[in-house]
Scaffold this motif. Structure first.
Motif, short mmCIF file in Angstrom:
data_model
loop_
_atom_site.label_atom_id
_atom_site.label_comp_id
_atom_site.label_asym_id
_atom_site.label_seq_id
_atom_site.Cartn_x
_atom_site.Cartn_y
_atom_site.Cartn_z
N TYR A 1 3.25 2.00 1.72
CA TYR A 1 3.60 2.44 3.09
C TYR A 1 5.11 2.42 3.31
O TYR A 1 5.77 1.39 3.15
CB TYR A 1 2.92 1.53 4.12
CG TYR A 1 3.16 2.03 5.53
CD1 TYR A 1 2.49 3.15 6.00
CD2 TYR A 1 4.06 1.39 6.38
CE1 TYR A 1 2.71 3.63 7.29
CE2 TYR A 1 4.28 1.86 7.67
CZ TYR A 1 3.60 2.99 8.11
OH TYR A 1 3.83 3.47 9.37
N HIS B 1 0.81 -1.23 0.00
CA HIS B 1 0.00 0.00 0.00
C HIS B 1 0.84 1.28 0.00
O HIS B 1 0.43 2.28 0.56
CB HIS B 1 -0.96 0.01 1.19
CG HIS B 1 -1.97 -1.09 1.13
ND1 HIS B 1 -2.96 -1.14 0.17
CD2 HIS B 1 -2.13 -2.20 1.89
CE1 HIS B 1 -3.70 -2.22 0.36
NE2 HIS B 1 -3.21 -2.89 1.38
N GLU C 1 4.25 6.72 6.57
CA GLU C 1 3.22 7.32 5.72
C GLU C 1 3.03 6.50 4.45
O GLU C 1 3.97 5.89 3.95
CB GLU C 1 3.67 8.74 5.35
CG GLU C 1 2.62 9.52 4.60
CD GLU C 1 2.96 11.00 4.50
OE1 GLU C 1 3.50 11.55 5.48
OE2 GLU C 1 2.68 11.57 3.45
N HIS C 2 1.80 6.55 3.96
CA HIS C 2 1.53 5.95 2.64
C HIS C 2 1.97 6.97 1.59
O HIS C 2 1.33 8.00 1.40
CB HIS C 2 0.04 5.61 2.50
CG HIS C 2 -0.39 4.58 3.49
ND1 HIS C 2 -0.20 3.23 3.28
CD2 HIS C 2 -0.96 4.69 4.71
CE1 HIS C 2 -0.65 2.56 4.32
NE2 HIS C 2 -1.11 3.43 5.22
#
Ligand SMILES: Cc1ncc(COP(=O)(O)O)c(C=O)c1O
Length: 404
Positions: free
Chosen positions: A251, A249, A257-258
Motif C-alpha cells: 500500500y 500489503h 493504492e495497493h
C-alpha cells in the motif's frame, strides 16, 4: 539457595571441587534470564505499556516511528523499518533487493535455520557455504568454495545473486573480505544481524554492514523485546521504501493504492514502546556482556579454541562459543557439559546438527563432507552461559575453573 555440589569423579578433589562446596552455584541457573533482565526496569516497561494501552492506537502509530528513529540513532543506519520478527526482516530484505524465485543466495550452514529458511520462503535457493574455523563465519574462501561446489552439481544451478552474512553469536564477519568477493561476483550482501545488535566492525555498527541488514528482537537476543520483533536497516531510500511497501500489503499512501501484493509484517505499538525502554538500558547491559566475555576469553583460551573476531570489531556476545580441541571431541564436550550440569549450570549446543543435511533442505542434495569445517565444528562446539542476568562474574570464574 544452597545446594550440595556432587564431587566430580573426573577431577582431583583439591582442584575446584572444594572451593565450589564452600559457595555452591544455585541449581538450574537459567541459561538466559529474561525475566531478571526486565525486572531491572520493570517500572519503565509498565509505564510504557500503560501509555500504549490508554492510547487506543496499537498498530502503525507513533511508537513504532519513535523506535525506528531511535534505532537509526543507535546504529547509524539511514533508514530503519521495525517489523514483526527477524525471519520476515530477512525475507523483506531479500525481496527489496530484487531477489526472485529461482535466484541463488549464499548462506553459511552454521546458523539458525531462519537465515536459510528466509531464502526458501521467497522462492530462492540457499547455496550453503562452509565457515572459517576461527571466526565461525563466512569468509571469501568459503564463499568461493560454495560457488565452486554449486558449479559442479546439477542440482545447484541457481544463479547466485546475494550473500546472507550471518554474524554468528554476535561476532561480525570480516566484511571487507566479503565486500571484495561480493563485488567480484556481483552479489548483494544482506547482513543477518539477528544476533549482533550492538556489535561493531571498523567503527560501523551492525545494521549498517550490508546493502541491507536484518535484525531480530526475539526476547533472548542482545536487544530483546517481550514478544517477537525485528527490523530492517538500509542506506538506500528506494530499498527502504520498497521494504515499507512490502510489509504493508504494497500500500502506497501517496497513491492511495495497493501497488503490488505484499504482506503484513508490521510491528505492534506495544512491542515498539517496550523495545524503546530496552534500548535505553542496552548499552549498560552490553558492557556487562563484554566483561563476562573477557573473563571467559582469558580463562579458557589456553585450553580451547574460541571464536576470533575480525580486527577492529566488537561482538555483541549473543552467545559465547567454546570449541573443544583434539581427538574424541564429542565425548570431551559431553564430559564438560556434564561437569557444568553437576554445578547447576547449563552448557548448550547451538546449530550442531548440520543444517545442510537436515530434512528441511534434503531436496538441495547436500552430502556429508560437503562443508567439512562446519561438520567438524558440529562435533566440537558448545556454549556457556554469558547472560549478565543469569551469571555473575563470580559464577563465571567458577565455570571457568570447572572447565579447565
Ligand atoms: C542468525 C539468525 N537469523 C535469523 C533469526 C530469526 O529471527 P526471529 O526469531 O526473530 O524470526 C534468528 C533468530 O533466532 C537468528 O539467530
Amino acid at each position: 539457595v544452597s545446594i550440595e555440589v556432587v564431587p566430580d569423579p573426573e577431577r582431583p578433589r583439591d582442584d575446584c571441587g572444594e572451593q565450589l562446596k564452600e559457595t555452591p552455584l544455585p541449581p538450574r541457573q537459567p541459561f538466559c534470564d529474561i525475566a531478571a533482565r526486565h525486572k531491572a526496569y520493570l517500572a519503565e516497561l509498565r509505564e510504557a505499556a500503560a501509555q500504549v494501552l490508554s492510547s487506543g492506537n496499537y498498530v502503525s502509530g507513533g511508537r513504532v516511528k519513535e523506535l525506528e528513529t531511535e534505532l537509526c540513532g543507535f546504529t547509524g543506519a539511514q533508514h530503519a523499518f521495525a517489523c514483526a520478527n527477524g525471519t520476515v526482516a530477512l525475507e523483506l530484505s531479500l525481496r527489496a533487493l530484487g531477489i526472485v524465485p529461482g535466484d541463488g543466495v549464499i548462506v553459511p550452514a552454521y546458523t539458525f535455520i531462519a537465515s536459510a529458511g528466509a531464502v526458501s520462503n521467497v522462492g530462492a535457493v540457499p547455496i550453503f557455504a562452509d565457515v572459517d574455523r576461527r571466526t565461525l563465519n563466512l569468509s571469501a574462501a568459503t564463499i568461493e568454495q560454495a560457488l565452486g561446489l554449486a558449479r559442479q552439481r546439477p542440482t545447484h544451478q541457481a544463479k547466485p545473486r546475494a550473500i546472507i552474512a550471518v554474524n554468528i553469536f554476535g561476532s561480525p564477519c570480516e566484511y571487507n573480505e566479503l565486500r571484495e568477493v561480493a563485488g567480484k561476483h556481483k552479489l548483494k550482501i544482506i547482513e543477518d544481524g539477528a544476533q549482533s545488535f550492538g556489535a561493531t566492525y571498523r567503527g560501523a555498527r551492525s545494521g549498517t554492514l550490508g546493502d541491507v541488514s536484518a535484525c531480530s528482537f526475539f526476547p533472548a537476543k542482545p536487544l530483546g523485546g517481550l514478544a517477537d520483533g525485528g527490523a530492517v536497516f538500509c542506506a538506500d531510500g528506494d530499498v527502504a521504501r520498497q521494504v515499507r511497501l512490502l510489509a504493508n500489503h504494497g500500500y502506497d499512501p501517496q497513491e492511495a493504492e495497493h501497488t503490488f501484493v505484499g504482506t503484513n509484517a508490521r510491528l505492534g505499538e506495544l512491542q515498539a514502546a517496550l523495545l524503546s525502554v530496552a534500548l535505553r538500558h542496552f548499552p549498560a547491559q552490553a558492557e556487562r556482556r563484554e566483561e563476562i566475555a573477557r573473563m571467559y576469553r582469558s580463562g579458557l583460551q589456553e585450553h580451547f579454541d574460541l571464536q576470533d573476531q575480525p580486527q577492529g570489531s566488537t561482538s555483541a556476545h549473543a552467545q559465547f562459543a567454546v570449541v573443544v580441541r583434539g581427538d574424541n571431541p564429542e565425548q570431551k564436550r559431553q564430559e564438560l557439559i556434564n561437569r557444568l550440569a553437576r554445578l547447576g549450570i547449563e552448557g548448550r549446543q547451538y546449530y550442531t546438527k548440520p543444517l545442510h543435511l537436515q530434512r528441511a533442505f534434503s531436496t538441495l542434495g547436500y552430502q556429508r563432507g560437503d562443508l567439512p569445517i562446519y561438520e567438524d565444528l558440529c562435533r566440537r562446539v558448545f556454549n556457556v552461559p554469558n547472560d549478565p542476568f543469569s551469571v555473575t562474574p563470580d559464577q563465571v570464574a567458577r565455570i571457568i575453573a570447572a572447565l579447565v
